[in-house]
Design an enzyme around this catalytic site. Structure first.
Site, PDB file in Angstrom:
ATOM      1  N   HIS A 113     -25.809  25.573 -41.568  1.00  0.00           N
ATOM      2  CA  HIS A 113     -24.823  26.522 -42.116  1.00  0.00           C
ATOM      3  C   HIS A 113     -25.530  27.759 -42.681  1.00  0.00           C
ATOM      4  O   HIS A 113     -25.863  27.820 -43.861  1.00  0.00           O
ATOM      5  CB  HIS A 113     -24.014  25.828 -43.215  1.00  0.00           C
ATOM      6  CG  HIS A 113     -22.792  26.572 -43.622  1.00  0.00           C
ATOM      7  ND1 HIS A 113     -21.618  25.943 -43.952  1.00  0.00           N
ATOM      8  CD2 HIS A 113     -22.538  27.899 -43.753  1.00  0.00           C
ATOM      9  CE1 HIS A 113     -20.705  26.842 -44.273  1.00  0.00           C
ATOM     10  NE2 HIS A 113     -21.245  28.044 -44.174  1.00  0.00           N
TER      11      HIS A 113
ATOM     12  N   ASP B 202     -25.526  27.282 -46.621  1.00  0.00           N
ATOM     13  CA  ASP B 202     -24.494  28.320 -46.724  1.00  0.00           C
ATOM     14  C   ASP B 202     -25.125  29.636 -47.196  1.00  0.00           C
ATOM     15  O   ASP B 202     -24.548  30.367 -48.003  1.00  0.00           O
ATOM     16  CB  ASP B 202     -23.343  27.900 -47.646  1.00  0.00           C
ATOM     17  CG  ASP B 202     -22.107  28.781 -47.468  1.00  0.00           C
ATOM     18  OD1 ASP B 202     -22.117  29.667 -46.577  1.00  0.00           O
ATOM     19  OD2 ASP B 202     -21.130  28.602 -48.228  1.00  0.00           O
TER      20      ASP B 202
END
Lengths: 325, 428
Positions: B56, B303
């Site tokens: 991610h 992320d």
């Protein structure tokens, strides 16, 4: 006293009582034929309003002018971002013009805190309402009004609001006035009860130093002051309550309900009032309603805050300029 | 290609061993290996792990090259010990066609710091209305297998169901950003005690948990696998645990920041702590750590979300959501999982390399450190202690929540198929 006024929660009991006592001094100025003190002569205060709020801005402006400050009004519709200029750049631009204090109203919760703590500017920052966070001068003027009415103008000097039972009714969730009042009234020793439909009470309220009730009628007889908060009609479109009519039936203050309050108890409203919604005209226009007094007291409170934060009449030249850092 | 001898490395935290790389492959692992003809790297007790894999990452190219590019993002990845990253689809234009994913894939190959495996959008323009050409993206040179509308939730239950079903044809997986949109309108931070005080719009845990509950049931119903992005609440952990116990094919990731930071930090109104999903409470943090340790949460994913300075140097409401993470992920995992005794280094390798590679189908990555395997490796000085200084980041952006915070561990070397991308903490 701290250098900035960002949140009512930052004030100690002694700070708050000092501000209220100082405001009583300032109120006497208003009774003179010439309503002016030389205290802030040569100091410059900017009213930085990113959100429309005519009454708060005028109140600050009146306070600043009565203390002989030079006043700059900066009004930006919408957010700084939608204008293209950042809050940081706007503030730095104003400070470069030699500003001693910034009175800021902003739609974003925390914007005054950012301004005071990010190293963007050196000026004192006074929060004139930020998002749904805080509006400390409103809480102070409310406390001032309560002390005058419930303790006494002279008897109140040096006193707090110990034991007074204050009820706040309305849209707690979206209200900076409610948050500031809960903090300040608790500091001043009052017992606070919030009344609202459960949809308009924030998740997390259990950590606040107050009681929460969904039943207005049961709290009225136990209230020394009932403060009504404005409820925006748009809220019903977001399903916070079904209709205006139902809201006012369950949570609005009308004459019958007012009659259940103790005889000495007062009705307060920070304005602007929505008559027929949270308050009926009968109540709004009654002797017990302090809405207009609150406006008058607002000027005294803001004079006191400016006086105490800017520390009297030091010449502006001693204020450290940005380039000396 | 030449030979490299890594001498005295604690492979997966075990006893010191020598690892000989020949060309792009690990030739031998053992004690007292001959250094003849090889460049020697003295590991001196550092920990050797398989190259990390991030499922991610936001590389921002194309479209937001002011915050990150494939080049700067993969350099940041190499600095953090990564040899493969999965690049999220929310670029401009959106990675919803074979053309865009191939471009991102090729940029990664050209720069050579780290393999870039593009993630394809589930729906056209991330709008949640119409399926993107998932098959075309899979068949492209980029070989996309992971699909996500990350940044937005595939909230329409029918679209989600169809996507889960459709990608079965080629072994794909949908990675869901679980966020019920109506429950999070105007959301600024975790909804709870702190949001009530600060007057910031609440992002309730139930907005994440309700979507995860729906999606594991959908996955069960249609017999598909589903991956949950950046799981952030104790309740989400319970739902995933329940789903796994039922035999539902679900995997989940947690970010480093959700393992360490809480919403108490938002009291500073400093937007460096603004992220989506938001920082939660201490109780959530502890539940996430426990779930990562017991395998309920399969992997750590960063992320990594770069933003330009001006998007964070402002009031909270105006600020962008997201934090950079590639260059601090391993240190945060060391602090929260290794130093707490929840995971050993083999466990870290599993959660940050083996499992993410398996979920995403990253070929040649997430392999054991043994002879015959591709030489994708990272060497970590676990004894190091230092304050995070964003000025030293390889990423184009500096929006780290750890500035000035002391964190343990430092990646000193990274090898991608036998070629050093990081040497002594410096990019090659």
């Amino acid at each position: 006293m701290q250098r900035h006024l960002i949140s009512a929660a930052d004030l100690t009991r002694d700070d708050a009582v000092l501000i209220l006592d100082t405001a009583e001094e300032m109120a006497r100025v208003a009774d003179r034929p010439i309503k002016k003190l030389p205290t802030l002569r040569g100091r410059t205060v900017v009213n930085l309003f990113f959100e429309d709020s005519t009454r708060t801005r005028i109140s600050f402006e009146a306070a600043e002018k009565r203390l002989s400050a030079d006043v700059i009004n900066f009004t930006a519709k919408g957010s700084s971002v939608s204008k293209g200029e950042s809050l940081k750049d706007t503030a730095q631009t104003l400070e470069a013009m030699g500003v001693d204090a910034v009175v800021i109203r902003h739609g974003a919760s925390g914007a005054p805190y950012r301004l005071a703590t990010s190293g963007w500017i050196d000026a004192a920052v006074i929060n004139a309402g930020d998002g749904t966070h805080q509006h400390p001068t409103q809480a102070l003027l409310d406390a001032f009004t309560m002390r005058r009415r419930l303790v006494g103008r002279d008897a109140g000097l040096g006193q707090d609001l110990a034991g007074k039972r204050i009820t706040l009714v309305g849209d707690i969730l979206h209200s900076r006035v409610a948050r500031s009042n809960v903090d300040l009234l608790h500091t001043l020793g009052a017992e606070v009860t919030l009344v609202a439909p459960p949809t308009l009470v924030p998740v997390g309220v259990e950590s606040w130093p107050c009681e929460v009730s969904y039943d207005l009628d049961r709290t009225l007889s136990k209230s020394d002051a009932v403060m009504l908060l404005r409820v925006q009609r748009e809220r019903m479109n977001a399903a916070f309550f079904p209709t205006e009519r139902e809201y006012s039936r369950r949570y609005g203050l009308d004459g019958d309900r007012m009659a259940k309050m103790p005889e000495h108890a007062i009705v307060m409203h920070p304005g602007p009032m929505v008559r027929g919604m949270e308050i009926t005209a009968e109540v709004a226009d009654s002797e017990r309603c302090t809405a207009i007094e609150q406006v008058t007291n607002g000027v005294s409170i803001r004079m006191a805050v400016l006086y105490l934060l800017l520390g009297g009449n030091e010449p502006a030249a001693t204020h450290p300029r940005t380039e000396e850092k | 290609m030449s030979k490299i001898l890594i001498r005295g490395a604690k492979v997966l935290g075990g006893e010191p061993q020598d690892v000989l790389i020949d060309g792009d492959t690990i030739a031998e692992v053992g004690s007292g290996l001959s250094a003849e003809g090889a460049e020697v790297v003295e590991a001196d007790g550092k920990v050797l792990l398989p190259g990390l894999v991030d499922l991610h990452t936001h590389l921002r190219e194309p479209g937001r090259e002011d915050s990150e590019t494939v080049l700067t993002g993969t350099r940041a990845a190499a600095s953090g010990g990564y040899t493969a990253v999965f690049a999220m689809a929310n670029t401009f234009p959106v990675a919803d066609t074979a053309g865009v994913v191939e471009q991102v894939y090729r940029l990664g190959q050209e720069h050579g710091y780290c393999d870039v495996q593009p993630i394809g959008a589930v729906t056209v323009g991330l709008e949640g209305k119409k399926l993107a050409e998932l098959g075309a993206m899979h068949e492209s040179a980029a070989g996309v297998t992971v699909f996500s509308d990350d940044g937005k939730c595939v909230d329409d239950a029918v679209i989600m169901r169809r996507a889960l079903e459709y990608v079965k044809a080629f072994g794909g997986v949908v990675a869901q950003h679980a966020q019920e949109p109506r429950l999070t309108e105007g959301a600024q931070m975790n909804e709870g005690v702190v949001s009530a005080e600060l007057g910031l719009g609440g992002w309730p845990a139930v907005a994440e948990e309700s979507i995860i509950a729906r999606d594991v049931l959908l996955a069960e119903h249609v017999g598909s696998r589903v991956h949950i992005c950046h799981l952030s609440t104790a309740g989400s952990v319970e739902i995933v645990r329940w789903a796994k116990s039922r035999g539902i094919d679900v995997t989940a990731e947690v970010t480093p920041h959700h393992l360490l930071l809480t919403d108490e930090l938002v009291r500073s109104y400093n937007p460096v702590y603004k992220v989506n999903p938001p920082l939660r409470t201490e109780r959530d943090v502890l539940a996430l750590r426990e779930a990562l340790a017991d395998g309920t949460i399969d992997i750590v994913a960063t992320d990594h979300a770069p933003h330009p300075h001006e998007d964070k140097d402002c009031e909270w409401a105006a600020a962008a959501m997201g934090m950079v993470g590639l260059e601090t992920a391993l240190s945060v995992v060391q602090r929260t999982m290794v130093e707490t005794g929840l995971l050993d280094w083999a466990g870290v390798a599993d959660r940050m390399s083996l499992k993410p590679a398996a979920i995403g189908g990253a070929k040649g990555h997430g392999r054991p450190v043994s002879a015959g395997e591709p030489a994708n490796l990272t060497l970590v000085d676990t004894a190091y202690r230092g304050e995070v200084d964003p000025a030293g980041f390889a990423s184009r952006s500096r929006n780290t929540p750890y500035e000035g915070r002391e964190l343990p561990g430092r990646v000193t070397h990274t090898w991608l198929r036998g070629r050093a991308t990081l040497v002594d903490g410096k990019l090659a």
